[in-house]
Design an enzyme around this catalytic site. Structure first.
Site, PDB file in Angstrom:
ATOM      1  N   HIS A 244       4.357  -1.816  -5.867  1.00 44.45           N
ATOM      2  CA  HIS A 244       4.809  -0.546  -4.793  1.00 44.45           C
ATOM      3  C   HIS A 244       3.669  -0.282  -4.490  1.00 44.45           C
ATOM      4  O   HIS A 244       3.116  -0.900  -3.612  1.00 44.45           O
ATOM      5  CB  HIS A 244       5.718   0.074  -5.243  1.00 44.45           C
ATOM      6  CG  HIS A 244       5.868   1.118  -3.792  1.00 44.45           C
ATOM      7  ND1 HIS A 244       6.550   0.873  -2.873  1.00 44.45           N
ATOM      8  CD2 HIS A 244       4.846   2.117  -3.682  1.00 44.45           C
ATOM      9  CE1 HIS A 244       6.975   1.683  -2.160  1.00 44.45           C
ATOM     10  NE2 HIS A 244       5.607   2.380  -2.321  1.00 44.45           N
ATOM     11  N   GLU A 245       2.867   0.340  -5.097  1.00 40.80           N
ATOM     12  CA  GLU A 245       1.338   0.475  -4.173  1.00 40.80           C
ATOM     13  C   GLU A 245       0.289  -0.742  -3.535  1.00 40.80           C
ATOM     14  O   GLU A 245      -0.760  -0.576  -2.840  1.00 40.80           O
ATOM     15  CB  GLU A 245       0.473   1.468  -5.882  1.00 40.80           C
ATOM     16  CG  GLU A 245       1.164   3.137  -5.984  1.00 40.80           C
ATOM     17  CD  GLU A 245       1.331   3.664  -4.603  1.00 40.80           C
ATOM     18  OE1 GLU A 245       0.386   3.539  -3.276  1.00 40.80           O
ATOM     19  OE2 GLU A 245       2.863   4.258  -4.396  1.00 40.80           O
TER      20      GLU A 245
ATOM     21  N   HIS B  44       0.968  -1.708   0.053  1.00 39.88           N
ATOM     22  CA  HIS B  44       0.010  -0.654   0.657  1.00 39.88           C
ATOM     23  C   HIS B  44      -1.045  -1.638   0.266  1.00 39.88           C
ATOM     24  O   HIS B  44      -1.985  -1.594   1.181  1.00 39.88           O
ATOM     25  CB  HIS B  44       0.217   0.853  -0.095  1.00 39.88           C
ATOM     26  CG  HIS B  44       1.318   1.032   0.002  1.00 39.88           C
ATOM     27  ND1 HIS B  44       2.526   1.714   1.280  1.00 39.88           N
ATOM     28  CD2 HIS B  44       1.998   2.610  -1.026  1.00 39.88           C
ATOM     29  CE1 HIS B  44       3.911   2.161   1.036  1.00 39.88           C
ATOM     30  NE2 HIS B  44       3.535   2.319   0.098  1.00 39.88           N
TER      31      HIS B  44
END
Length: 445
Positions: free
Chosen positions: A19-20, A23
């Site tokens: 998920h990170e 980003h």
């Protein structure tokens, strides 16, 4: 216990880190300066600085990770540093960076489902048991031995696929058309009018309530004792028992009980050996059991056999199947959330870290296929949860950006943001409390 903890930590660490990374990748593409990317939380165990000035860190608590960007440039910063600050980027780029995290989780789920389809998964064949007389399935003519071929025209290759396609109409109510193949080979379509059923971990299985139940494992002959009644009758290891006497499609327990009740009496068995069906006569030997009663024995190990099918697709079909499964699961998750809000679905379906850890351990014990399916499902859950328009979550930031766009590029005031964050924090902590309450309720009930 150790396997459960390891499987849980691996799952959460992998999914949150991915998920990170979503980003991170989009932020880099937009020219945002990344100060640190950490795998894990807490004290830093090891670090390395790359040529772009990003610190890559390994931290002590392996339950996820985080990416730290340059949000605002210092007052005395040079133009290049100002241009690399996140809050100085155009609205579309900021929104893309925020959206990239949940999108990465959904992409990962699609990849995992595609890998499973390409690799091939063994799943039970969708052969139905005899439905209870009062059930919807019995009333429209579903019979024992029927194989589900399609649900509303959408082909299914296994019981897992049939369950998934039936879950939505079972919980929301409405008509569904099943394409079935009878045990004798004839195909037919039946229309079932299903009432909406509550979905709760403590409630009945909606499929079972409708009378749609997977056929119980069939008895199959394992090792055959030399000189025993089974060998004398001509039974071989691997023979599947289709009928014993007048009882068709017996369960393992039903077959054993019938043999025990017919000591010294001839019984006609219908067996399947390869593609052929054969009728044999066996006379169970009379033996004295531990409780002093006389019981029949045939001198063979009877195993439980569940027909399986290998569900495997080609590369392009696997990719499409992964995308479609992710889309269907995401849409179903959102519908279930909406029904929870209006009270149509029990809030006891909300699960927290304890339940997730327990399922992680269970699927890890079953095998890699089950664990990868679990990872895909949790990845979708993380992605959808973060897209909810709740301040503190990615969806909350996207909500603020939407308001900014509607206001002609003027950001929402700090007062409104602070109020939203307080509300969002209350909602998130309330959801966490509910999830933990449900977890411990399941543990101690």
């Amino acid at each position: 216990m150790l396997l459960t903890l390891f499987a849980f930590a691996l799952a959460l660490g992998l999914l949150v880190t991915f998920h990170e990374l979503g980003h991170y990748w989009v932020a880099r593409w937009c020219g945002v300066r990344i100060l640190r990317f950490s795998v894990g939380f807490g004290p830093i165990l090891a670090r390395r600085l790359d040529r772009r000035g990003t610190e890559w860190a390994l931290s002590a608590i392996p339950l996820g990770g985080y990416v730290k960007m340059l949000d605002d440039a210092p007052e005395q910063a040079d133009p290049a540093t100002r241009a690399a600050a996140f809050n100085g980027k155009p609205l579309a780029q900021r929104a893309a960076v925020v959206l990239a995290g949940p999108a990465a989780n959904l992409i990962l789920a699609a990849i995992l489902y595609a890998m499973l389809s390409l690799w091939g998964v063994h799943e039970p064949v969708a052969v139905l048991a005899q439905p209870p007389a009062a059930s919807v399935a019995a009333q429209v003519g579903v019979q024992a031995g029927d194989t589900v071929l399609a649900v509303d025209g959408r082909a299914v290759a296994s019981w897992n696929q049939a369950r998934w396609q039936l879950l939505e109409p079972l919980t929301s109510g409405g008509a569904v058309t099943l394409t079935l193949r009878a045990a004798q080979g004839a195909e037919r379509s039946l229309r079932l009018d299903l009432p909406a059923q509550a979905l709760s971990p403590d409630g009945p299985d909606p499929l079972r309530a409708a009378g749609l139940v997977l056929q119980a494992p069939q008895p199959r002959v394992g090792a055959v004792s030399p000189g025993g009644a089974a060998q004398q009758a001509g039974l071989l290891s691997g023979d599947r028992i289709l009928a014993v006497g007048a009882q068709a499609q017996p369960s393992v327990q039903g077959f054993v009980q019938t043999i025990q009740a017919h000591a010294g009496q001839p019984l006609v068995l219908t067996i399947e050996r390869g593609a052929a069906q054969i009728r044999l006569q066996v006379v169970p030997a009379a033996v004295t059991a531990d409780d002093g009663t006389t019981q029949g024995r045939i001198g063979a190990l009877i195993e439980a056999y569940q027909p399986q099918t290998l569900v495997r697709l080609g590369p392009l079909d696997s990719l499409w199947a992964g995308v479609r499964r992710t889309w269907d699961t995401s849409a179903f998750t959102l519908r279930m959330m909406g029904r929870m809000v209006v009270g149509a679905v029990s809030w006891r379906n909300v699960s927290g870290p304890v339940t997730i850890a327990e399922v992680a351990g269970q699927t890890a014990r079953v095998g890699l296929e089950a664990y990868l399916s679990f990872l895909a499902l949790i990845s979708i859950s993380i992605g959808i949860l973060n897209l909810l328009p709740i301040p503190m979550l990615d969806g909350g930031h996207l909500l603020f950006y939407l308001l900014e766009a509607l206001r002609g590029g003027r950001p929402v005031s700090e007062r409104v943001r602070d109020a939203g964050l307080r509300i969002g924090m209350s909602l998130v902590f309330g959801l966490m409390f509910l999830a933990l309450f449900n977890d411990f309720s399941r543990l101690f009930r």
